[in-house]
Design an enzyme around this catalytic site. Structure first.
Site: not given
Ligand code: KE4
Length: 430
Positions: A144, A239, A267
């Site tokens: 994702y 990623d 994050k």
């Protein structure tokens, strides 16, 4: 467990917000029941609207590596707030932040700040396409990369959780440029490259997948992937929105020993505020406006409050590299406790862990790719989730998410979690 206020808020929320939440995976849809509305957090604990206390392993889906609301981030935010919230102009904090990211991640020579992981990955793909003048990308089933159209094909995280790995609304034209390979299967990549000779701009991968549960890229696989991308002049994008500064100060690329061409972050680099970033080789990054022709922009990119929280988080990491040893010891302790419990109940469920991110899969298959991950019994996971929740342990409400240990989790927290895990496994497997 009294959830009166959470239920009230959820019913009200559903009238004004689609599904009652501002991000799907929060809605508890795959585990059943209603989400808890959280009022506060401190250290390893969160407290819901009804006053229930939980040991939190979601950590806002990764940012809270130091636990909730650490004093040093609060202090940095308070100081920044004195000067105002946003100027829409460059600030010195952004320069300090960029230099610190470049310092911590050797493959990053230049970096651009954005406001989310999605913006980071979306922009990284655009600059890879602009740099190579090629259109297609390869992503991996179950990975994702946020909700940009070209990623919502065989996507993980909430898309997989809700059974919409291919989202409506993504045009055929968009989907046609996204090719899907199998995680840890280098032949699937070679086949796509052969079938799409000289058309592939980039490969984007989670070097440790954290959105299909937790799956580490095999060393040979990631090494060959790096080699093929170099040979074929394909931009390799790591990623690291989840793994960046999580599994090591230099991210998954540090533990795998592989240098990507571009990396994306999110994050942890926001210290709990909305921040994303993408960076890498200077010759690629200088393609970005206003230095180059590839356009990318953002009203609140590099926002002073977010930068102050993010800089405080990364500065702490730079000054205290020993936190990764602490996180490894605590996470290993939890992993061992759960594995002991699985032996006691005679269940060989798979537990994958990389550093302080881990996932207990309710399947006895070894989980190394999407197919083995989705062999998990999600109904059983849902029962397990609620058994843990009602006893004060707050896990990710999805089989296909990671849970995170923070520096704030105490041995008492871990012992309680191991005990509740045992009681839940006994109840579910008798
Ligand atoms: P955001 O746009 O949600 O900040 O980041 C997207 C993203 C990109 N890349 C990776 C590897 C990610 O893990 C994410 C976001 N992660 C999910 C949790 N697995 C976010 C939680 C949510 O969607 O609410």
């Amino acid at each position: 467990m009294n959830t009166t206020l959470s239920t009230h808020f959820f019913n009200e929320a559903k009238r004004y917000i689609p599904g009652g939440v501002n991000s799907p995976v929060r809605a508890f849809k795959s585990v059943g029941g209603n989400p808890l509305f959280i009022k506060s957090g401190k250290g390893s604990k969160i407290y819901d609207a009804d006053g229930n206390e939980f040991i939190d392993y979601v950590g806002s889906w990764g940012p809270h590596i130091f636990g909730h609301n650490p004093d040093f981030i609060k202090k940095a935010l308070a100081e920044a707030l004195e000067n105002g919230t946003s100027f829409g102009a460059p600030t010195e904090t952004e320069v300090r932040m960029a230099k610190l990211i470049v310092d911590l991640v050797p493959s990053v020579e230049m970096v651009r700040m954005v406001n989310s992981g999605t913006e980071a990955t979306m922009s990284a793909v655009r600059v890879a396409r602009g740099f190579t003048k090629k259109d297609k990308i390869i992503k991996f089933e179950g990975c994702y990369h946020g909700h940009a159209d070209y990623f919502l094909i065989k996507a993980g995280s909430g898309a997989l959780t809700l059974g919409v790995p291919d989202s409506p609304g993504v045009t055929k034209a968009n989907a046609a440029d996204t090719l899907i390979a199998e995680y840890n299967n280098i032949d699937s990549v070679k086949n796509l490259i052969r079938e799409n000779k000289k058309e592939i701009a980039a490969v984007i991968i989670e070097p440790v997948a954290g959105n299909v549960g937790v799956i580490r890229a095999n060393d040979n696989f990631i090494k060959e992937l790096r080699e093929i991308c170099s040979e074929e002049k394909i931009i390799l994008i790591f990623d690291e929105v989840m793994t960046g500064f999580r599994v090591a100060a230099g991210g998954a690329q540090e533990i795998l020993g592989i240098k990507p061409d571009l990396s994306t972050f999110g994050k942890i680099i926001g210290g709990g505020l909305p921040v994303g970033a993408f960076g890498g080789k200077k010759e690629i990054m200088e393609m970005i406006a206003p230095r180059g022709p590839v356009y990318q922009a953002g009203t609140l990119s590099g926002n002073p409050l977010a930068m102050s929280a993010g800089y405080a988080a990364l500065k702490y990491i730079k000054d205290h590299p020993e936190i990764y040893q602490t996180l490894e010891e605590k996470s290993k302790y939890l992993e061992n406790g759960i594995k002991e419990n699985l032996k006691k109940v005679n269940k060989a469920f798979s537990l994958n862990r990389v550093g302080s991110m881990m996932c207990l899969f309710f399947t006895e298959k070894k989980v190394a790719d999407y197919k083995s991950a989705v062999s998990s019994d999600t109904n059983l996971f849902g029962k397990y989730f609620h058994s843990m929740l009602t006893k004060g342990i707050y896990l990710a409400p999805s089989q296909y998410e990671a849970i995170f240990v923070s520096t704030a989790h105490s041995i008492d927290d871990l012992d309680k979690t191991i005990k509740v895990n045992y009681d839940s496994l006994v109840k579910l497997t008798k």
